[in-house]
Enzyme design. Structure first.
Site, PDB file in Angstrom:
ATOM      1  N   LYS A  85      -7.527   1.758  -2.590  1.00  0.00           N
ATOM      2  CA  LYS A  85      -7.155   0.923  -1.752  1.00  0.00           C
ATOM      3  C   LYS A  85      -7.269   1.758  -0.515  1.00  0.00           C
ATOM      4  O   LYS A  85      -8.023   2.015   0.725  1.00  0.00           O
ATOM      5  CB  LYS A  85      -5.769   0.524  -1.452  1.00  0.00           C
ATOM      6  CG  LYS A  85      -5.138   0.932  -0.084  1.00  0.00           C
ATOM      7  CD  LYS A  85      -5.892  -0.689   0.241  1.00  0.00           C
ATOM      8  CE  LYS A  85      -5.403  -1.625   2.060  1.00  0.00           C
ATOM      9  NZ  LYS A  85      -5.467  -2.966   2.068  1.00  0.00           N
ATOM     10  N   LYS A 118       0.265   4.787   8.466  1.00  0.00           N
ATOM     11  CA  LYS A 118       1.018   5.372   6.532  1.00  0.00           C
ATOM     12  C   LYS A 118       0.356   5.584   5.736  1.00  0.00           C
ATOM     13  O   LYS A 118       0.375   6.260   5.231  1.00  0.00           O
ATOM     14  CB  LYS A 118       2.148   4.233   6.725  1.00  0.00           C
ATOM     15  CG  LYS A 118       2.584   4.184   5.306  1.00  0.00           C
ATOM     16  CD  LYS A 118       2.080   3.242   4.485  1.00  0.00           C
ATOM     17  CE  LYS A 118       2.109   1.698   4.948  1.00  0.00           C
ATOM     18  NZ  LYS A 118       1.025   0.642   3.838  1.00  0.00           N
ATOM     19  N   THR A 174       0.964  -1.345  -0.287  1.00  0.00           N
ATOM     20  CA  THR A 174       0.031  -0.153  -0.387  1.00  0.00           C
ATOM     21  C   THR A 174       0.996   1.342  -0.002  1.00  0.00           C
ATOM     22  O   THR A 174       2.088   1.656   1.145  1.00  0.00           O
ATOM     23  CB  THR A 174      -0.756   0.014   1.340  1.00  0.00           C
ATOM     24  OG1 THR A 174      -1.483  -1.460   1.313  1.00  0.00           O
ATOM     25  CG2 THR A 174      -2.191   1.131   1.505  1.00  0.00           C
TER      26      THR A 174
HETATM   27  N1  LIG Z   1      -0.970  -6.824   7.658  1.00  0.00           N
HETATM   28  C1  LIG Z   1      -1.998  -5.946   6.628  1.00  0.00           C
HETATM   29  O1  LIG Z   1      -3.314  -6.811   7.171  1.00  0.00           O
HETATM   30  C2  LIG Z   1      -2.581  -5.606   4.886  1.00  0.00           C
HETATM   31  C3  LIG Z   1      -3.652  -5.709   5.040  1.00  0.00           C
HETATM   32  C4  LIG Z   1      -3.974  -5.093   3.556  1.00  0.00           C
HETATM   33  C5  LIG Z   1      -2.172  -4.676   3.704  1.00  0.00           C
HETATM   34  N2  LIG Z   1      -0.850  -4.213   3.639  1.00  0.00           N
HETATM   35  C6  LIG Z   1       0.010  -3.602   2.652  1.00  0.00           C
HETATM   36  O2  LIG Z   1       1.061  -4.650   2.524  1.00  0.00           O
HETATM   37  C7  LIG Z   1       2.311  -4.514   3.208  1.00  0.00           C
HETATM   38  C8  LIG Z   1       3.007  -4.948   3.930  1.00  0.00           C
HETATM   39  O3  LIG Z   1       2.200  -5.883   5.285  1.00  0.00           O
HETATM   40  P1  LIG Z   1       2.989  -6.523   6.679  1.00  0.00           P
HETATM   41  O4  LIG Z   1       2.047  -6.887   7.070  1.00  0.00           O
HETATM   42  O5  LIG Z   1       3.519  -7.655   5.637  1.00  0.00           O
HETATM   43  O6  LIG Z   1       4.036  -6.029   6.414  1.00  0.00           O
HETATM   44  P2  LIG Z   1       4.968  -6.252   7.282  1.00  0.00           P
HETATM   45  O7  LIG Z   1       5.060  -8.262   8.115  1.00  0.00           O
HETATM   46  O8  LIG Z   1       5.977  -5.212   8.577  1.00  0.00           O
HETATM   47  O9  LIG Z   1       6.485  -6.458   6.312  1.00  0.00           O
HETATM   48  C9  LIG Z   1       6.993  -5.906   5.607  1.00  0.00           C
HETATM   49  C10 LIG Z   1       8.210  -7.209   4.908  1.00  0.00           C
HETATM   50  O10 LIG Z   1       8.462  -6.267   3.455  1.00  0.00           O
HETATM   51  C11 LIG Z   1      10.001  -6.213   3.507  1.00  0.00           C
HETATM   52  N3  LIG Z   1      10.641  -5.106   3.562  1.00  0.00           N
HETATM   53  C12 LIG Z   1      10.444  -3.332   4.540  1.00  0.00           C
HETATM   54  N4  LIG Z   1      11.235  -2.393   4.097  1.00  0.00           N
HETATM   55  C13 LIG Z   1      12.506  -3.326   2.895  1.00  0.00           C
HETATM   56  C14 LIG Z   1      13.322  -2.475   2.298  1.00  0.00           C
HETATM   57  N5  LIG Z   1      13.250  -1.598   1.970  1.00  0.00           N
HETATM   58  N6  LIG Z   1      14.041  -4.341   1.718  1.00  0.00           N
HETATM   59  C15 LIG Z   1      13.702  -4.735   1.273  1.00  0.00           C
HETATM   60  N7  LIG Z   1      12.853  -5.151   2.253  1.00  0.00           N
HETATM   61  C16 LIG Z   1      11.919  -4.298   2.698  1.00  0.00           C
HETATM   62  C17 LIG Z   1      10.293  -6.352   6.114  1.00  0.00           C
HETATM   63  O11 LIG Z   1      10.881  -7.169   5.881  1.00  0.00           O
HETATM   64  P3  LIG Z   1      11.924  -7.712   7.455  1.00  0.00           P
HETATM   65  O12 LIG Z   1      11.366  -8.630   6.976  1.00  0.00           O
HETATM   66  O13 LIG Z   1      14.174  -6.629   6.880  1.00  0.00           O
HETATM   67  O14 LIG Z   1      10.786  -6.717   8.295  1.00  0.00           O
HETATM   68  C18 LIG Z   1       9.009  -7.580   5.153  1.00  0.00           C
HETATM   69  O15 LIG Z   1       9.386  -8.948   5.210  1.00  0.00           O
HETATM   70  C19 LIG Z   1       1.795  -2.920   3.311  1.00  0.00           C
HETATM   71  O16 LIG Z   1       2.565  -1.511   2.534  1.00  0.00           O
HETATM   72  C20 LIG Z   1       0.722  -2.616   4.488  1.00  0.00           C
HETATM   73  O17 LIG Z   1       0.488  -1.667   4.625  1.00  0.00           O
HETATM   74  C21 LIG Z   1      -0.550  -5.425   4.632  1.00  0.00           C
END
Ligand SMILES: NC(=O)c1ccc[n+]([C@@H]2O[C@H](COP(=O)([O-])OP(=O)(O)OC[C@H]3O[C@@H](n4cnc5c(N)ncnc54)[C@H](OP(=O)(O)O)[C@@H]3O)[C@@H](O)[C@H]2O)c1
Length: 290
Positions: A172, A240, A97
């Site tokens: 979104k 965010k 997102t």
């Molecule tokens: N969780 C939900 O329910 C949900 C629902 C809809 C949409 N989203 C969206 O989906 C996205 C991911 O959400 P999430 O919950 O999966 O987040 P998350 O658990 O924090 O995972 C983010 C992932 O991205 C990696 N990452 C972040 N910055 C990076 C960089 N600069 N270079 C390489 N890898 C990087 C992180 O690596 P590390 O392992 O090193 O931290 C981690 O594996 C977000 O934009 C969120 O808003 C989430």
């Protein structure tokens, strides 16, 4: 079956990439914290890349699901990013997102490399990712969306083409605006029920059969009653997202009074140390009296 790179193995990306491997695609993964990519490969048998560029090399599809605009810029545009490794004709499908402006910028950068781009943010939470039941809203050309559809069907129950690059992200934003107010209302209702001396579970059992029902009510009330917020969609990510929504609204000359207020409530969750708590933790703010 396709050659697919998956970048970002967080709460969402890890299970999404898992579905693709289970379906028989050849999946190469990259994650900033390499141990998580190792764990994924042990579980699913894919290949681990050392950089996003290495993951993208030779892939037909590159799927990304990282944190925010800066993270996405980093994995695509920075040194050793996807842009360095992507082959002409490949398609980048971004599930992060982010702002609509960044989606449009990336579409233009990839076009220079004769590669395609669709912004494809998701809804349905970690549960939806794990069960393969996400809703995906896409921006880009219809040809690119149709090309990616069979791959995304590995973890989606609905895939909708909304319009040109950026349209998925704008959709979104609508989702997040709707969810923010709804979550505060759910927290206030449950708080009221408890303070009024009602059995909160019984209240939810009856009102979830009527007009007040929602995905959040059905899927979050049990953990809210238990005061368990160590799961789900992180408050840091919600803030965010709301910043992106409020920015876009300013650009459109719109006021979003409830969204702004709920954003302030989430700032209080962060003050309580709950940045990684699920967004249903607005109830904890009410209970704390902050
Ligand atoms: N969780 C939900 O329910 C949900 C629902 C809809 C949409 N989203 C969206 O989906 C996205 C991911 O959400 P999430 O919950 O999966 O987040 P998350 O658990 O924090 O995972 C983010 C992932 O991205 C990696 N990452 C972040 N910055 C990076 C960089 N600069 N270079 C390489 N890898 C990087 C992180 O690596 P590390 O392992 O090193 O931290 C981690 O594996 C977000 O934009 C969120 O808003 C989430």
């Amino acid at each position: 079956m396709s050659k697919i790179a998956f970048i970002g193995l967080g709460n969402m990306g890890y299970p999404m990439a898992g579905h693709l491997a289970r379906l028989g695609h050849s999946v190469t993964v990259f994650n900033r914290t390499a141990s998580r990519a190792r764990a994924w490969c042990l579980e699913h048998g894919g290949t681990q890349a050392a950089t996003p560029a290495e993951a993208a090399a030779g892939a037909d599809f590159i799927m990304s699901c990282v944190g925010n605009d800066d993270d996405l810029r980093q994995i695509i545009l920075a040194k050793n990013g996807v842009l360095e490794g992507i082959q002409p004709g490949a398609l980048l499908v971004d599930h992060t997102t982010v702002s609509a402006a960044l989606a449009r910028e990336l579409a233009a950068s990839l076009a220079v490399r004769s590669a395609g781009f669709i912004d494809a943010p998701v809804s349905g939470g970690q549960q939806g990712a794990t069960s393969g039941q996400l809703a995906i809203m896409c921006g880009g050309s219809s040809a690119d969306v149709e090309r990616a559809r069979p791959v995304m069907e590995g973890y989606a129950r609905a895939i909708t083409h909304m319009g040109p690059a950026g349209s998925g992200q704008l959709t979104k934003m609508v989702n997040q605006i709707c969810v923010a107010g709804l979550l505060e209302a759910l927290a206030e209702g449950m708080y009221f029920a408890e303070k009024a001396g009602l059995d909160v579970q019984k209240v939810i059992d009856v009102i979830s059969q009527g007009a007040a029902s929602s995905w959040q009510m059905v899927n979050r009330h049990k953990t809210m009653i238990a005061g368990d917020y160590e799961h789900g969609f992180a408050v840091d990510w919600m803030r965010k997202d709301l910043a992106i929504c409020l920015d876009e609204a300013r650009r459109l000359g719109l006021e979003l009074p409830v969204t702004e207020q709920v954003d302030g409530r989430y700032a209080r969750v962060q003050d309580m140390g709950g940045g990684r708590w699920d967004t249903s933790s607005l109830l904890a703010v009410l209970k704390s009296g902050r």
